[in-house]
Design an enzyme around this catalytic site. Sequence first.
Site, PDB file in Angstrom:
ATOM      1  CB  SER A 171      22.179  80.568  68.874  1.00 35.05           C
ATOM      2  OG  SER A 171      20.881  80.916  68.477  1.00 35.05           O
ATOM      3  CE1 TYR A 177      23.600  79.022  63.604  1.00 34.46           C
ATOM      4  CE2 TYR A 177      21.488  79.118  64.735  1.00 34.46           C
ATOM      5  CZ  TYR A 177      22.758  79.616  64.533  1.00 34.46           C
ATOM      6  OH  TYR A 177      23.201  80.695  65.250  1.00 34.46           O
TER       7      TYR A 177
HETATM    8  N1  LIG Z   1      22.444  87.078  63.777  1.00 31.40           N
HETATM    9  C1  LIG Z   1      21.744  86.262  64.525  1.00 31.40           C
HETATM   10  O1  LIG Z   1      20.505  86.294  64.543  1.00 31.40           O
HETATM   11  C2  LIG Z   1      22.450  85.287  65.449  1.00 31.40           C
HETATM   12  C3  LIG Z   1      21.731  84.750  66.517  1.00 31.40           C
HETATM   13  C4  LIG Z   1      22.361  83.843  67.366  1.00 31.40           C
HETATM   14  C5  LIG Z   1      23.674  83.489  67.139  1.00 31.40           C
HETATM   15  N2  LIG Z   1      24.354  84.023  66.079  1.00 31.40           N
HETATM   16  C6  LIG Z   1      25.747  83.597  65.883  1.00 31.40           C
HETATM   17  O2  LIG Z   1      26.588  84.725  65.839  1.00 31.40           O
HETATM   18  C7  LIG Z   1      27.769  84.407  65.102  1.00 31.40           C
HETATM   19  C8  LIG Z   1      28.057  85.531  64.124  1.00 31.40           C
HETATM   20  O3  LIG Z   1      27.012  85.613  63.172  1.00 31.40           O
HETATM   21  P1  LIG Z   1      26.453  87.012  62.625  1.00 31.40           P
HETATM   22  O4  LIG Z   1      25.040  87.099  63.013  1.00 31.40           O
HETATM   23  O5  LIG Z   1      27.357  88.116  62.985  1.00 31.40           O
HETATM   24  O6  LIG Z   1      26.468  86.745  61.053  1.00 31.40           O
HETATM   25  P2  LIG Z   1      27.442  87.284  59.896  1.00 31.40           P
HETATM   26  O7  LIG Z   1      27.342  88.763  59.800  1.00 31.40           O
HETATM   27  O8  LIG Z   1      27.095  86.470  58.714  1.00 31.40           O
HETATM   28  O9  LIG Z   1      28.906  86.939  60.428  1.00 31.40           O
HETATM   29  C9  LIG Z   1      29.389  85.626  60.380  1.00 31.40           C
HETATM   30  C10 LIG Z   1      30.887  85.677  60.361  1.00 31.40           C
HETATM   31  O10 LIG Z   1      31.388  84.324  60.372  1.00 31.40           O
HETATM   32  C11 LIG Z   1      32.374  84.248  59.371  1.00 31.40           C
HETATM   33  N3  LIG Z   1      32.611  82.895  58.889  1.00 31.40           N
HETATM   34  C12 LIG Z   1      31.758  82.032  58.291  1.00 31.40           C
HETATM   35  N4  LIG Z   1      32.399  80.899  57.971  1.00 31.40           N
HETATM   36  C13 LIG Z   1      33.696  81.059  58.368  1.00 31.40           C
HETATM   37  C14 LIG Z   1      34.848  80.262  58.310  1.00 31.40           C
HETATM   38  N5  LIG Z   1      34.842  79.032  57.754  1.00 31.40           N
HETATM   39  N6  LIG Z   1      36.006  80.744  58.843  1.00 31.40           N
HETATM   40  C15 LIG Z   1      36.062  81.973  59.401  1.00 31.40           C
HETATM   41  N7  LIG Z   1      34.997  82.796  59.454  1.00 31.40           N
HETATM   42  C16 LIG Z   1      33.826  82.328  58.942  1.00 31.40           C
HETATM   43  C17 LIG Z   1      31.895  85.173  58.268  1.00 31.40           C
HETATM   44  O11 LIG Z   1      32.975  85.464  57.415  1.00 31.40           O
HETATM   45  P3  LIG Z   1      32.848  85.845  55.857  1.00 31.40           P
HETATM   46  O12 LIG Z   1      32.667  87.342  55.849  1.00 31.40           O
HETATM   47  O13 LIG Z   1      34.138  85.398  55.285  1.00 31.40           O
HETATM   48  O14 LIG Z   1      31.668  85.095  55.322  1.00 31.40           O
HETATM   49  C18 LIG Z   1      31.434  86.347  59.106  1.00 31.40           C
HETATM   50  O15 LIG Z   1      32.523  87.131  59.495  1.00 31.40           O
HETATM   51  C19 LIG Z   1      27.510  83.055  64.448  1.00 31.40           C
HETATM   52  O16 LIG Z   1      28.154  82.042  65.200  1.00 31.40           O
HETATM   53  C20 LIG Z   1      25.998  82.896  64.561  1.00 31.40           C
HETATM   54  O17 LIG Z   1      25.613  81.548  64.612  1.00 31.40           O
HETATM   55  C21 LIG Z   1      23.773  84.925  65.232  1.00 31.40           C
END
Ligand SMILES: NC(=O)c1ccc[n+]([C@@H]2O[C@H](COP(=O)([O-])OP(=O)(O)OC[C@H]3O[C@@H](n4cnc5c(N)ncnc54)[C@H](OP(=O)(O)O)[C@@H]3O)[C@@H](O)[C@H]2O)c1
Length: 269
Positions: A133, A146
């Site tokens: 991130s 985080y």
């Molecule tokens: N969105 C942002 O602003 C942003 C910015 C920078 C980085 N990121 C990073 O991008 C990545 C994806 O996030 P996102 O934004 O796409 O959010 P998201 O839509 O909430 O997706 C997160 C995913 O991680 C899964 N997950 C959580 N805990 C888990 C576990 N113990 N085992 C397997 N899967 C698990 C969730 O599964 P469930 O459906 O089962 O909950 C979901 O599929 C993360 O690493 C986040 O830190 C996001």
Amino acid sequence: MAQTVLITGASSGIGEAAARRFLGAGWNVAATMRRPERQPFGPAPSNLFVAAMDVTDEASVSSAVAAVEARFGAIDVLVNNAGYALLGPLEGLTMERLRRQVDTNLLGLVAVTQAVLPGMRARRSGTIVNIASIGGRMAFPFTAAYHATKFAVEGLSESMRFELKPHGIRVRIVEPGPIRTNFLGGSADWVEHPAYARELAGFRRMSEALKGTLPPPERVAAVILQAAGDRSDRLRYPAATGPYPLLHRLLPDAIWRRLVAFELARRSR
Ligand SMILES: NC(=O)c1ccc[n+]([C@@H]2O[C@H](COP(=O)([O-])OP(=O)(O)OC[C@H]3O[C@@H](n4cnc5c(N)ncnc54)[C@H](OP(=O)(O)O)[C@@H]3O)[C@@H](O)[C@H]2O)c1
């Protein structure tokens, strides 16, 4: 022959968008998720394999990796995407919630990486794409836990790059800015503490207001696909970051801090 990518946390957001992007580009895609019965892809085409994997459960990690290798023969690219944000004042964190954050965002990433490395080393080829991130390079308030995990992913990836290069394995870090997913919605774990109630309420209002304005996860998916296919030695791939990294790099620290405090106050009104 089609290459194979394994993506963690592919049930929504960036992981789901990445799975669709790789499928569109003709890859074999192993979309792993905690609840495969809720997979968002509909009837699976033959190059999609949906497997159950909770990255905090080592048995589920090793059986999913074995199932993917059995189905597609080998894993060429691992995308360590699963993660969520523990948000709120540090003083309000319980050790249990902090451990869950570290278990998921950091130790889970290590567990899945360890499970795919023997196959990649045996073939002397592979790419690990870690989703960090911009919050792994700079910090904002009420996000300490985080940030700790994402700063850790940055350091771990930079170190891994040295170790894995002699084995023919590349390491990439994709660094998204704020993206429109469940990240600030249902996925976030909020903690509170009475001493920070006013500022935290402002931060939550700001997060709520921001949600609708953010770029979609497809922007990050395109960068992940680029990072997976890049043959260069590049390590970091910023993705839809907005102005933050540039400002953080160029501004003197005192001005950066005043800017963050000003923005927080302005947006949380
Ligand atoms: N969105 C942002 O602003 C942003 C910015 C920078 C980085 N990121 C990073 O991008 C990545 C994806 O996030 P996102 O934004 O796409 O959010 P998201 O839509 O909430 O997706 C997160 C995913 O991680 C899964 N997950 C959580 N805990 C888990 C576990 N113990 N085992 C397997 N899967 C698990 C969730 O599964 P469930 O459906 O089962 O909950 C979901 O599929 C993360 O690493 C986040 O830190 C996001």
